[in-house]
Design a protein around this motif. Sequence first.
Motif, mmCIF file in Angstrom:
data_model
loop_
_atom_site.group_PDB
_atom_site.id
_atom_site.type_symbol
_atom_site.label_atom_id
_atom_site.label_comp_id
_atom_site.label_asym_id
_atom_site.label_seq_id
_atom_site.Cartn_x
_atom_site.Cartn_y
_atom_site.Cartn_z
ATOM 1 N N GLN A 195 -8.055 -2.656 -7.594
ATOM 2 C CA GLN A 195 -7.195 -2.948 -6.108
ATOM 3 C C GLN A 195 -7.887 -4.288 -5.626
ATOM 4 O OE1 GLN A 195 -8.852 0.680 -4.127
ATOM 5 N NE2 GLN A 195 -7.442 1.792 -4.980
ATOM 6 N N ARG A 251 -8.123 5.548 -2.593
ATOM 7 C CA ARG A 251 -9.303 4.758 -2.618
ATOM 8 C C ARG A 251 -10.422 5.520 -3.569
ATOM 9 N NH1 ARG A 251 -10.031 1.055 1.800
ATOM 10 N NH2 ARG A 251 -8.065 0.938 3.049
ATOM 11 N N PHE A 274 -15.052 0.539 -0.826
ATOM 12 C CA PHE A 274 -13.673 0.791 -0.202
ATOM 13 C C PHE A 274 -12.705 0.744 -0.807
ATOM 14 C CE2 PHE A 274 -16.729 -0.514 3.537
ATOM 15 C CZ PHE A 274 -16.381 0.484 4.413
ATOM 16 N N HIS A 275 -12.719 -0.173 -2.251
ATOM 17 C CA HIS A 275 -11.784 -0.074 -3.043
ATOM 18 C C HIS A 275 -12.312 -0.314 -4.554
ATOM 19 C CE1 HIS A 275 -8.634 -1.380 -0.268
ATOM 20 N NE2 HIS A 275 -9.614 -2.109 0.259
ATOM 21 N N SER A 282 -6.045 -4.257 -2.070
ATOM 22 C CA SER A 282 -7.174 -4.611 -1.080
ATOM 23 C C SER A 282 -6.638 -5.622 0.040
ATOM 24 C CB SER A 282 -8.421 -5.031 -1.722
ATOM 25 O OG SER A 282 -9.176 -5.384 -0.788
ATOM 26 N N GLY A 312 -5.285 2.582 -0.954
ATOM 27 C CA GLY A 312 -6.313 1.509 -1.513
ATOM 28 C C GLY A 312 -5.848 0.329 -2.314
ATOM 29 N N ASN A 372 -14.829 7.577 -0.461
ATOM 30 C CA ASN A 372 -14.693 6.734 0.764
ATOM 31 C C ASN A 372 -13.776 7.869 1.868
ATOM 32 O OD1 ASN A 372 -12.366 4.847 2.006
ATOM 33 N ND2 ASN A 372 -14.335 3.844 1.496
ATOM 34 N N LYS A 391 0.778 -1.164 -0.148
ATOM 35 C CA LYS A 391 -0.008 0.004 -0.024
ATOM 36 C C LYS A 391 0.752 1.270 0.040
ATOM 37 C CE LYS A 391 -4.179 -1.565 2.548
ATOM 38 N NZ LYS A 391 -5.197 -0.931 1.430
ATOM 39 N N ARG A 403 -15.920 -5.463 -1.198
ATOM 40 C CA ARG A 403 -15.286 -4.293 -1.007
ATOM 41 C C ARG A 403 -15.622 -3.175 -2.010
ATOM 42 N NH1 ARG A 403 -13.770 -3.749 3.894
ATOM 43 N NH2 ARG A 403 -11.786 -2.449 3.252
#
Length: 242
Positions: free
Chosen positions: A178, A110, A173-174, A123, A120, A114, A103, A168
């Motif tokens: 990702q 992301r 979130f991603h 993941s 992001g 978010n 990361k 996700r």
Amino acid sequence: MSTLQRKKEKRRIMGEKFIEIPTLKLEHVEKNINVLEHEVSLDGSSKFHSFLFSPEFESTLNRLSKWAITVIFAAVFIWRRDAEAAWVTIGSVVNSLLCIALKRILNQDRPIGNTKSDPGMPSCHGQYIFYAVIYFILSMFQWLGVNEITVIVAVVILAIGSYLSWLRVLQRFHTMNQVLVGAAFGSCFSLAWLWAWNAIVSEAFNSNLWVQVSILVAFAMCCLAFQLYVILKSVKWFRKDP
């Protein structure tokens, strides 16, 4: 027609009415019951379907997915209590640390909107989930061989892992890339970790005391690190509560 015949005819007609009326009522009641049961069944099925695919259910499942796999790791170790179970547990921690390092190196934001501040790509959920999925599938093939049952179980587990990773993306979130990169890294690391156990670590563990001590110490450190992580997460959650 005589009086006696008229009385008999009257009784016969009244008897037919007496028999027919309850029969019609009984049929009507049964019909209403069947309709009511059908409506209740449809309503219950609709509510269950709505709950199963509701954003609330998907959000809850998304939050619990990583913890559920962690519990599975703990259950496997408690059940087996051998060196390979400890090796798998160490691998899950190393895999998570690898994801954190990736990361920082890749440093990709992301999805827009978010609120999480960390990068992001990749993941961590996808990497962690597919590490567990691939390791379990390959270990199952080693123990039980490749047959119809193990292939079906492998497909089901792979589908569940894919769905949990896709959540996700659904929860924003991603991005899809990702999650795919995380799944690819997790799968490759799982293959390498299993190969290392079969080719190097297993034999060394059985013949070298220092290898045994090293793995047990590493396993103990992973358990302590996980406990610290749980404590920090719990404190963070309590602070968020009003």
